[in-house]
Design a protein around this motif. Sequence first.
Motif, PDB file in Angstrom:
ATOM      1  N   LEU A  51       0.837  -1.196   0.000  1.00  0.00           N
ATOM      2  CA  LEU A  51       0.000   0.000   0.000  1.00  0.00           C
ATOM      3  C   LEU A  51       0.869   1.242   0.000  1.00  0.00           C
ATOM      4  N   GLY A  52       0.586   2.164  -0.923  1.00  0.00           N
ATOM      5  CA  GLY A  52       1.354   3.394  -1.012  1.00  0.00           C
ATOM      6  C   GLY A  52       0.966   4.400   0.051  1.00  0.00           C
ATOM      7  N   ALA A  53       1.560   5.583  -0.058  1.00  0.00           N
ATOM      8  CA  ALA A  53       1.302   6.643   0.910  1.00  0.00           C
ATOM      9  C   ALA A  53      -0.157   7.078   0.849  1.00  0.00           C
ATOM     10  N   GLU A  54      -0.725   7.363   2.002  1.00  0.00           N
ATOM     11  CA  GLU A  54      -2.064   7.929   2.157  1.00  0.00           C
ATOM     12  C   GLU A  54      -3.170   7.037   1.580  1.00  0.00           C
ATOM     13  N   VAL A  55      -2.908   5.768   1.452  1.00  0.00           N
ATOM     14  CA  VAL A  55      -3.950   4.817   1.059  1.00  0.00           C
ATOM     15  C   VAL A  55      -4.914   4.619   2.226  1.00  0.00           C
ATOM     16  N   HIS A  56      -6.191   4.472   1.896  1.00  0.00           N
ATOM     17  CA  HIS A  56      -7.201   4.193   2.920  1.00  0.00           C
ATOM     18  C   HIS A  56      -7.781   2.806   2.671  1.00  0.00           C
ATOM     19  N   ILE A  57      -7.695   1.944   3.668  1.00  0.00           N
ATOM     20  CA  ILE A  57      -8.327   0.625   3.639  1.00  0.00           C
ATOM     21  C   ILE A  57      -9.249   0.564   4.845  1.00  0.00           C
ATOM     22  N   GLY A  58     -10.556   0.526   4.600  1.00  0.00           N
ATOM     23  CA  GLY A  58     -11.501   0.685   5.695  1.00  0.00           C
ATOM     24  C   GLY A  58     -12.022  -0.621   6.260  1.00  0.00           C
ATOM     25  N   ASN A  59     -13.160  -0.519   6.956  1.00  0.00           N
ATOM     26  CA  ASN A  59     -13.691  -1.661   7.694  1.00  0.00           C
ATOM     27  C   ASN A  59     -14.162  -2.763   6.754  1.00  0.00           C
ATOM     28  N   PHE A  60     -13.775  -3.991   7.111  1.00  0.00           N
ATOM     29  CA  PHE A  60     -14.153  -5.206   6.384  1.00  0.00           C
ATOM     30  C   PHE A  60     -13.702  -5.164   4.922  1.00  0.00           C
ATOM     31  N   VAL A  61     -12.502  -4.641   4.713  1.00  0.00           N
ATOM     32  CA  VAL A  61     -11.858  -4.672   3.403  1.00  0.00           C
ATOM     33  C   VAL A  61     -10.673  -5.621   3.483  1.00  0.00           C
ATOM     34  N   GLU A  62     -10.548  -6.497   2.486  1.00  0.00           N
ATOM     35  CA  GLU A  62      -9.444  -7.456   2.426  1.00  0.00           C
ATOM     36  C   GLU A  62      -8.592  -7.171   1.194  1.00  0.00           C
ATOM     37  N   VAL A  63      -7.262  -7.137   1.402  1.00  0.00           N
ATOM     38  CA  VAL A  63      -6.324  -6.903   0.302  1.00  0.00           C
ATOM     39  C   VAL A  63      -5.304  -8.024   0.306  1.00  0.00           C
ATOM     40  N   LYS A  64      -5.121  -8.664  -0.893  1.00  0.00           N
ATOM     41  CA  LYS A  64      -4.179  -9.770  -1.004  1.00  0.00           C
ATOM     42  C   LYS A  64      -3.381  -9.631  -2.290  1.00  0.00           C
ATOM     43  N   ASN A  65      -2.059  -9.698  -2.195  1.00  0.00           N
ATOM     44  CA  ASN A  65      -1.176  -9.696  -3.370  1.00  0.00           C
ATOM     45  C   ASN A  65      -1.548  -8.573  -4.337  1.00  0.00           C
ATOM     46  N   SER A  66      -1.733  -7.391  -3.787  1.00  0.00           N
ATOM     47  CA  SER A  66      -2.156  -6.243  -4.589  1.00  0.00           C
ATOM     48  C   SER A  66      -1.343  -5.011  -4.224  1.00  0.00           C
ATOM     49  N   THR A  67      -1.145  -4.149  -5.235  1.00  0.00           N
ATOM     50  CA  THR A  67      -0.446  -2.883  -5.046  1.00  0.00           C
ATOM     51  C   THR A  67      -1.427  -1.739  -5.205  1.00  0.00           C
ATOM     52  N   LEU A  68      -1.488  -0.878  -4.223  1.00  0.00           N
ATOM     53  CA  LEU A  68      -2.339   0.311  -4.280  1.00  0.00           C
ATOM     54  C   LEU A  68      -1.447   1.544  -4.242  1.00  0.00           C
ATOM     55  N   ALA A  69      -1.568   2.409  -5.255  1.00  0.00           N
ATOM     56  CA  ALA A  69      -0.722   3.601  -5.335  1.00  0.00           C
ATOM     57  C   ALA A  69      -1.253   4.699  -4.413  1.00  0.00           C
ATOM     58  N   ARG A  70      -0.495   5.778  -4.318  1.00  0.00           N
ATOM     59  CA  ARG A  70      -0.793   6.878  -3.393  1.00  0.00           C
ATOM     60  C   ARG A  70      -2.256   7.332  -3.492  1.00  0.00           C
ATOM     61  N   GLY A  71      -2.864   7.444  -2.338  1.00  0.00           N
ATOM     62  CA  GLY A  71      -4.192   8.030  -2.253  1.00  0.00           C
ATOM     63  C   GLY A  71      -5.342   7.142  -2.666  1.00  0.00           C
ATOM     64  N   ALA A  72      -5.087   5.910  -3.047  1.00  0.00           N
ATOM     65  CA  ALA A  72      -6.185   5.010  -3.403  1.00  0.00           C
ATOM     66  C   ALA A  72      -7.011   4.680  -2.157  1.00  0.00           C
ATOM     67  N   LYS A  73      -8.318   4.438  -2.383  1.00  0.00           N
ATOM     68  CA  LYS A  73      -9.201   4.206  -1.244  1.00  0.00           C
ATOM     69  C   LYS A  73     -10.139   3.035  -1.512  1.00  0.00           C
ATOM     70  N   ALA A  74     -10.254   2.175  -0.517  1.00  0.00           N
ATOM     71  CA  ALA A  74     -11.285   1.136  -0.495  1.00  0.00           C
ATOM     72  C   ALA A  74     -11.814   1.134   0.931  1.00  0.00           C
ATOM     73  N   ASN A  75     -12.867   1.876   1.148  1.00  0.00           N
ATOM     74  CA  ASN A  75     -13.260   2.203   2.516  1.00  0.00           C
ATOM     75  C   ASN A  75     -14.253   1.248   3.163  1.00  0.00           C
ATOM     76  N   HIS A  76     -14.938   0.412   2.378  1.00  0.00           N
ATOM     77  CA  HIS A  76     -15.975  -0.413   2.994  1.00  0.00           C
ATOM     78  C   HIS A  76     -16.131  -1.743   2.271  1.00  0.00           C
ATOM     79  N   LEU A  77     -16.174  -2.846   3.020  1.00  0.00           N
ATOM     80  CA  LEU A  77     -16.752  -4.113   2.566  1.00  0.00           C
ATOM     81  C   LEU A  77     -16.309  -4.512   1.163  1.00  0.00           C
ATOM     82  N   ALA A  78     -15.006  -4.586   0.926  1.00  0.00           N
ATOM     83  CA  ALA A  78     -14.517  -4.844  -0.428  1.00  0.00           C
ATOM     84  C   ALA A  78     -13.389  -5.858  -0.414  1.00  0.00           C
ATOM     85  N   TYR A  79     -13.099  -6.410  -1.620  1.00  0.00           N
ATOM     86  CA  TYR A  79     -11.989  -7.352  -1.768  1.00  0.00           C
ATOM     87  C   TYR A  79     -11.146  -6.956  -2.972  1.00  0.00           C
ATOM     88  N   LEU A  80      -9.834  -6.863  -2.746  1.00  0.00           N
ATOM     89  CA  LEU A  80      -8.863  -6.609  -3.806  1.00  0.00           C
ATOM     90  C   LEU A  80      -7.825  -7.713  -3.756  1.00  0.00           C
TER      91      LEU A  80
END
Length: 461
Positions: free
Chosen positions: A343-372
């Motif tokens: 996860l890059g700078a200032e990324v937001h990963i919120g409640n009940f979000v799962e991230v696996k083997n993924s790259t998120l660049a600066r400022g990306a957001k997944a704030n609720h109930l999601a899968y990446l």
Amino acid sequence: MALNIVIMAAGKGTRMKSALPKVLHKLAGRSLLQHVLSMTDGLPAQRRIVITGHGAEQVEAAVAAPALQFVRQMPQLGTGHAIQQAVPALEGEGCTLILNGDVPLIKPATAQRLVAACGGQALVLLTIHLEDPTGYGRIIREGGGSDGPVQAIVEHKDATPAQRAIAEGYTGMMAAPTGALKRWVSQLSNNNVQGEYYLTDIVAMAVAEGVPVLGVAAPNETEVLGVNSPVQLADLERRFQREQALDLMEAGVRLADPARLDIRGQLRCGQDVEIDVNCVFEGQVSLGDGVRIGANCVIRNAEIAAGARIHEFTHIDGEKLGVKVGEGALIGPFARLRPGADLGAEVHIGNFVEVKNSTLARGAKANHLAYLGDATVGERVNYGAGSITANYDGANKHRTEIGADVHVGSNCVLIAPITIGAGATIGGGSTITKPVASGELSVARGKQLSISGWTRPTKKR
């Protein structure tokens, strides 16, 4: 001077009431025996020998390493009998350091003191003064004093009432001249209450030969405490964790409650780090300057950069791939980061979000109930609630590429392999199976129908 290190790890551990060999029970995430072996890594030993017995195959498989030698004690007839099995593997005429596989917290400095005091010439015993030395062999000194030459060790079960009143106990660890040790253990007898061959009987042999017998006091009780029961294991765990918590606070880390922290690996902290209660750190974890960890988080094998905030009940598990969290990122509460999450700078990963083997660049957001999963996400992407990357086709994993400034609406399914171009928008509720060009709006859902005059079914009575 040649140094042999012998670790006794043959006992069954009956009081543990477990099928697992005693030395494989864990303290701070590692087996008792592995703690002892890790301590010896810094000692210049020519041979490291582990004496196994109960559950030998399991023990040997658990700690096998290059240059580590195993000998078996079958049956187990006492500590002297254990060393008899190791004699053929001892090298040279220098010093042999004898340690216990169920005494996990002895420090390298203490072991080095024993070896230095031995120097290949003296028999050196590690002792401890205790208010209640029940179970410990008693150190018998010349003249009955507390600082005279050591004359003998008397096992607790064989001691007289007067001897049991002695506060100085033998810890079970010693350093001995290798040549003399071989000779002494060959002369041991089992003429005692237990019918066992006591290693401690070599003290009287050394005295008879005029070999100096020295008692070196351990710095503290914790270093020499052994584990014989779940109660003792739990006590030692809390002692160990308290010691680590104090070290962190001395280095400037703010702990909400040092009694509610568990470190089961290595935790490195920058300046002004704050850690709330009931957090567990496993493997290799680094926290940058100003990181704040909320209550009830579990973090394993992760790098968390400066200024990041890990909210309550977040689970981060890097396993072998690791997890990286960028500067100023906000994670959780109730988020899950799995291996390969970067996860890059200032990324937001919120409640009940799962991230696996993924790259998120600066400022990306997944704030609720999601899968990446298996995704590359560009800068400033807004990933909607309920959306997922469908990365598995039943046999293989596929990647999803999401460009910068993409907006993914709620409840979308992105079926990989797929690419979403920069600036594209995915309408809520869409199932996307084809690439989306930069700047496009893509909507893939059934047409809404409104039926007037419709009556809801009623339950038959």
